[in-house]
Design an enzyme around this catalytic site. Structure first.
Site, PDB file in Angstrom:
ATOM      1  N   LYS A   1      17.876  18.899  26.696  1.00 24.29           N
ATOM      2  CA  LYS A   1      19.316  18.998  26.894  1.00 24.29           C
ATOM      3  C   LYS A   1      20.036  18.487  25.646  1.00 24.29           C
ATOM      4  O   LYS A   1      19.784  17.371  25.188  1.00 24.29           O
ATOM      5  CB  LYS A   1      19.744  18.158  28.100  1.00 24.29           C
ATOM      6  CG  LYS A   1      19.124  18.609  29.407  1.00 24.29           C
ATOM      7  CD  LYS A   1      19.955  19.625  30.113  1.00 24.29           C
ATOM      8  CE  LYS A   1      21.145  18.995  30.768  1.00 24.29           C
ATOM      9  NZ  LYS A   1      21.831  19.924  31.689  1.00 24.29           N
TER      10      LYS A   1
ATOM     11  N   LYS B   1      18.761  27.611  26.624  1.00 23.67           N
ATOM     12  CA  LYS B   1      19.026  27.210  28.005  1.00 23.67           C
ATOM     13  C   LYS B   1      20.477  27.576  28.321  1.00 23.67           C
ATOM     14  O   LYS B   1      21.411  26.906  27.884  1.00 23.67           O
ATOM     15  CB  LYS B   1      18.793  25.715  28.197  1.00 23.67           C
ATOM     16  CG  LYS B   1      18.908  25.246  29.632  1.00 23.67           C
ATOM     17  CD  LYS B   1      18.553  23.765  29.739  1.00 23.67           C
ATOM     18  CE  LYS B   1      18.609  23.305  31.186  1.00 23.67           C
ATOM     19  NZ  LYS B   1      19.968  23.407  31.751  1.00 23.67           N
TER      20      LYS B   1
ATOM     21  N   CYS C   1      65.102  22.558  38.247  1.00 23.92           N
ATOM     22  CA  CYS C   1      64.279  21.761  37.332  1.00 23.92           C
ATOM     23  C   CYS C   1      64.244  22.459  35.967  1.00 23.92           C
ATOM     24  O   CYS C   1      63.807  23.611  35.858  1.00 23.92           O
ATOM     25  CB  CYS C   1      62.877  21.623  37.910  1.00 23.92           C
ATOM     26  SG  CYS C   1      61.770  20.583  36.940  1.00 23.92           S
TER      27      CYS C   1
ATOM     28  N   TYR D   1      14.991  35.824  32.048  1.00 22.80           N
ATOM     29  CA  TYR D   1      14.045  35.115  31.193  1.00 22.80           C
ATOM     30  C   TYR D   1      12.690  34.822  31.835  1.00 22.80           C
ATOM     31  O   TYR D   1      11.870  34.137  31.245  1.00 22.80           O
ATOM     32  CB  TYR D   1      14.655  33.798  30.706  1.00 22.80           C
ATOM     33  CG  TYR D   1      15.301  32.945  31.791  1.00 22.80           C
ATOM     34  CD1 TYR D   1      14.538  32.360  32.803  1.00 22.80           C
ATOM     35  CD2 TYR D   1      16.668  32.720  31.787  1.00 22.80           C
ATOM     36  CE1 TYR D   1      15.118  31.586  33.774  1.00 22.80           C
ATOM     37  CE2 TYR D   1      17.269  31.942  32.760  1.00 22.80           C
ATOM     38  CZ  TYR D   1      16.484  31.371  33.751  1.00 22.80           C
ATOM     39  OH  TYR D   1      17.069  30.603  34.719  1.00 22.80           O
TER      40      TYR D   1
ATOM     41  N   CYS E   1      56.530  20.480  41.758  1.00 27.91           N
ATOM     42  CA  CYS E   1      57.938  20.219  42.016  1.00 27.91           C
ATOM     43  C   CYS E   1      58.536  21.443  42.697  1.00 27.91           C
ATOM     44  O   CYS E   1      58.506  22.537  42.123  1.00 27.91           O
ATOM     45  CB  CYS E   1      58.665  19.917  40.703  1.00 27.91           C
ATOM     46  SG  CYS E   1      60.463  19.870  40.868  1.00 27.91           S
TER      47      CYS E   1
ATOM     48  N   ASP F   1      32.468  59.302  31.837  1.00 23.44           N
ATOM     49  CA  ASP F   1      33.388  59.309  32.974  1.00 23.44           C
ATOM     50  C   ASP F   1      33.362  60.647  33.716  1.00 23.44           C
ATOM     51  O   ASP F   1      33.451  60.695  34.951  1.00 23.44           O
ATOM     52  CB  ASP F   1      34.816  59.005  32.518  1.00 23.44           C
ATOM     53  CG  ASP F   1      35.006  57.532  32.201  1.00 23.44           C
ATOM     54  OD1 ASP F   1      34.149  56.734  32.618  1.00 23.44           O
ATOM     55  OD2 ASP F   1      35.990  57.186  31.535  1.00 23.44           O
TER      56      ASP F   1
ATOM     57  N   GLU G   1      13.203  28.974  24.200  1.00 23.27           N
ATOM     58  CA  GLU G   1      14.292  29.853  24.619  1.00 23.27           C
ATOM     59  C   GLU G   1      15.576  29.046  24.766  1.00 23.27           C
ATOM     60  O   GLU G   1      15.545  27.833  24.998  1.00 23.27           O
ATOM     61  CB  GLU G   1      13.964  30.501  25.971  1.00 23.27           C
ATOM     62  CG  GLU G   1      12.651  31.263  25.987  1.00 23.27           C
ATOM     63  CD  GLU G   1      12.291  31.718  27.400  1.00 23.27           C
ATOM     64  OE1 GLU G   1      13.203  32.106  28.143  1.00 23.27           O
ATOM     65  OE2 GLU G   1      11.097  31.659  27.747  1.00 23.27           O
TER      66      GLU G   1
ATOM     67  N   ASP H   1      23.983  28.095  30.137  1.00 22.73           N
ATOM     68  CA  ASP H   1      24.761  27.242  31.030  1.00 22.73           C
ATOM     69  C   ASP H   1      25.491  28.128  32.039  1.00 22.73           C
ATOM     70  O   ASP H   1      26.658  28.476  31.874  1.00 22.73           O
ATOM     71  CB  ASP H   1      25.762  26.419  30.216  1.00 22.73           C
ATOM     72  CG  ASP H   1      26.313  25.249  31.009  1.00 22.73           C
ATOM     73  OD1 ASP H   1      25.772  24.966  32.084  1.00 22.73           O
ATOM     74  OD2 ASP H   1      27.281  24.622  30.550  1.00 22.73           O
TER      75      ASP H   1
ATOM     76  N   CYS I   1      63.246  16.224  36.892  1.00 19.10           N
ATOM     77  CA  CYS I   1      64.440  16.321  37.741  1.00 19.10           C
ATOM     78  C   CYS I   1      64.485  15.303  38.867  1.00 19.10           C
ATOM     79  O   CYS I   1      65.499  15.194  39.563  1.00 19.10           O
ATOM     80  CB  CYS I   1      64.575  17.736  38.301  1.00 19.10           C
ATOM     81  SG  CYS I   1      63.309  18.153  39.539  1.00 19.10           S
TER      82      CYS I   1
ATOM     83  N   CYS J   1      59.282  14.361  40.473  1.00 17.77           N
ATOM     84  CA  CYS J   1      59.196  15.171  39.255  1.00 17.77           C
ATOM     85  C   CYS J   1      59.642  14.338  38.057  1.00 17.77           C
ATOM     86  O   CYS J   1      60.711  13.712  38.090  1.00 17.77           O
ATOM     87  CB  CYS J   1      60.071  16.416  39.398  1.00 17.77           C
ATOM     88  SG  CYS J   1      60.132  17.425  37.890  1.00 17.77           S
TER      89      CYS J   1
END
Length: 662
Positions: A308, A112, A426, A221, A420, A35, A110, A114, A405, A402
């Protein structure tokens, strides 16, 4: 040494330390030293703008400027991969390659990931362009947001080629995804369905300073360059790692179909042990000369294919749908089902998110639904088994009032959720609002638990926040479970909350969409409740990080006479409604960030925070990689301690802080 030379040396040094910390997980200098050098570089760059470089380590924080994404054409098309779903199709791919080549070949297997595909262009070792896949030919220029991701190097090291394209995936680890969704839920925003959606939404944020706050990572990759002649794909990955790229260590060179099946089976079982989501395996011919021989089709390379994983699913009969009311009034439908085994757990409930999801699925009463836990953190309903639909079953109709209420529900244009609007009447909203008001990061009245909170509202001891401050020991003693000491502690805790600073009061009162960070931004921009109350939409939207939804919500909140009257009652009681000016007593802590946890002998937590800030230190709410010091008191939170130890954050005491100031 000239100023320019010093700046260049500092940049090179900090690039190297960033790589050690974020990619190798092996820092070799302290956060304090890092820092100090970063701040020195910032000072030099500010004093000498002629040496500006967009790839400087100081640019990681992003920009407050809004941007529209320009479309850029990929230098080489980003083709998609063909998919396989079983061993037979893997075998077909492998045997086709062997037939065409005439001998056995090595295959790199490798994970995969997501996430969101990304292309990174480097010229002379500097990042010059980052773009999404788009339609494969043209993608969005997301360079400014990509610069904020610490696992994307801005400056390469070693014998890198003059021109280089790297392809990979931007992902969001599950821990970061969970934290992000908790923050969004806390302020009444819709949550992301899964880490992939969260990563995509974060990479497309218009404000790069907001993107910098999202817990994104990038795993590379694929190497594309004409300047280096690699023999194999595996060799190119190892070289890319030496240049500073974050390459997954979990790839394997396989010499036969049996090796491939073993790799697939291992990760099908172990994928949940990873800190991020994968949805399959990618197979690539390792020999690059053979890759060139095999060539490409119009849509995909002939030398690569993906397998997959099948999303884990279960069938279960829908028993009912209940509608939960959150503290901001958001209505969340939850499906209650017969117990079903899914991914090693028994599932009885699944979120349906909103009315649009129910309509799209066309769910009827008594349906047998398909529940999935594929890329999702919690189970979700993805379909209906129409063959098992009961005769005469009626479609599920989302309520118009709701469920608690009876107030007519509201749906704001552009939002998916109904809510609501009866926030003051409520019951679940009243309980939720009070629980939020007394929570640790708001008014911090820790002598009131969830059960007491609910009891106070149901007994009508507390209808508004101000009622809390009228509670007496004698009245509390009429509640079940309270003795003299516990009643005294509760009243003392309530009175102690009068010391809570203005920004946390803003957060506590529960303005829709205003979370902890936004409350601080509003408090800094409008340092009194009167200024905030008088602020126009245009004045609010002009504040950094305050978007359209937040600005409208603030204006709407102060347009309600009941809210304004409650603010005046709280002001009269003594809650802090103005930003206290922290007089700067020194600069010994300048450039360092702190997190406080526990109780202390000589200072309250708020006093300790004020002391740190008055000497230039910056307070953070939670331990992250950017935290320099965790100030530990008695009875500190175990989660903060564990996180600090894991990240190597320095843990100090109240005494240490005083010594640092001296």
């Amino acid at each position: 040494m000239t100023v320019e030379q010093e700046i260049l040396e500092l940049r090179e040094f900090l690039h190297k330390q960033n790589h050690n910390y974020y990619v190798l997980n092996a820092p070799i200098i302290s956060d304090m030293e890092f820092d100090q050098k970063m701040h020195h570089l910032q000072d030099l760059e500010a004093a000498h703008p002629e040496f500006y470089d967009p790839n400087s380590p100081t640019q990681r924080v992003g920009s407050d400027l809004s941007m529209q994404f320009e479309q850029v054409e990929h230098q080489r098309p980003m083709l998609s991969l063909g998919n396989t779903y079983n061993r037979g199709e893997i075998s077909d791919f492998y045997n086709r390659i062997v037939r065409e080549v005439g001998h056995a070949v090595d295959i790199t297997c490798e994970l995969k990931f997501d996430g969101v595909s990304i292309s990174l262009i480097y010229e002379d070792g500097k990042l010059v362009m980052a773009s999404t896949r788009g339609n494969g030919v043209v993608g969005d220029n997301v360079t400014r947001n990509a610069r904020t991701i610490h696992t994307i190097p801005l400056q390469l090291t070693g014998d890198y080629p003059a021109h280089l394209e790297m392809r990979g995936e931007v992902i969001m680890p599950r821990a970061g995804f969970d934290a992000l969704n908790r923050q969004r839920e806390e302020i009444g925003e819709s949550t992301f369905a899964n880490p992939r959606n969260a990563a995509s939404g974060s990479l497309k944020l218009q404000n790069s300073s907001q993107a910098a706050l999202r817990p994104l990572e990038c795993i590379l990759y694929y190497v594309l360059t004409d300047d280096v002649n690699f023999a194999t794909h595996a060799e190119s990955l190892e070289r890319a790692k030496a240049w500073g790229f974050n390459i997954s260590p979990n790839y394997r060179l396989c010499h036969s179909l049996d090796d491939i099946y073993e790799f697939v089976d291992y990760w099908a079982e172990k994928r949940d042990s990873l800190p991020y989501d994968i949805d399959g395996i990618v197979f690539k011919v390792n020999d690059l000369h053979i890759q060139n021989e095999l060539g490409l089709t119009a849509k995909s390379p002939r030398w690569a294919i993906s397998y997959k994983f099948k999303a884990e699913q279960a069938h279960s009969r829908l028993l009912s749908i209940t509608y939960q009311v959150g503290r901001t009034g958001t209505i969340t439908p939850v499906a209650n089902m017969e117990p079903a085994q899914l991914a090693g757990t028994v599932v009885r409930r699944a979120s349906l998110h909103n009315a649009d999801i129910i309509a799209a699925l066309d769910i009827h009463e008594g349906d047998t639904v398909v529940v999935e836990k594929g890329g999702e953190i919690i189970p979700k309903i993805v379909g209906v088994d129409l063959d098992k639909r009961p005769e005469g079953a009626q479609p599920i109709a989302f309520p118009t009032t709701c469920p608690v209420c009876g107030t007519p529900l509201v749906r704001v244009e552009g939002e998916a959720a109904h809510y609501c609007p009866n926030s003051l009447g409520c019951l679940p909203q009243k309980i939720g609002r009070l629980a939020h008001f007394i929570s640790r990061r708001a008014m911090n009245i820790d002598s009131i638990g969830d059960e007491t909170c609910e009891l106070l509202v149901k007994k009508e001891f507390v209808n508004t926040f101000s009622d809390l401050y009228a509670l007496t020991i004698d009245r509390i003693l009429t509640l079940p479970g309270f003795a003299q000491k516990s009643a005294e502690n509760l009243v003392a805790g309530i009175q102690k909350s009068l010391e809570v600073p203005y920004a946390r009061v803003l957060y506590a009162i529960g303005i829709r969409f205003v979370g902890e960070t936004m409350a601080k931004a509003l408090a800094n921009a409008f340092p009194s409740i009167d200024l905030l109350k008088a602020a126009t939409y245009e004045q609010l939207i002009a504040v950094n990080d305050i978007g359209d939804a937040i600005a409208k919500s603030v204006v709407s909140y102060f347009a309600e006479p009941d809210n304004v009257a409650e603010i005046e009652r709280l002001r009269h009681i003594g809650l802090q409604m103005e930003q206290k000016v922290v007089e700067k007593a020194g600069s010994s802590l300048e450039g360092f960030t702190f997190v406080i946890s526990g109780t202390f002998a000589r200072h309250s937590r708020d006093e300790l925070k004020a002391l740190i800030e008055s000497h230039g230190g910056k307070m953070l709410s939670g331990v992250t990689s950017k935290t320099n010091y965790l100030v530990a008191g008695d009875n500190m939170g175990p989660a903060k301690l564990e996180k600090a130890q894991k990240l190597g954050t320095k843990i100090i005491s109240e005494d240490d802080i005083e010594k640092m100031i001296q």
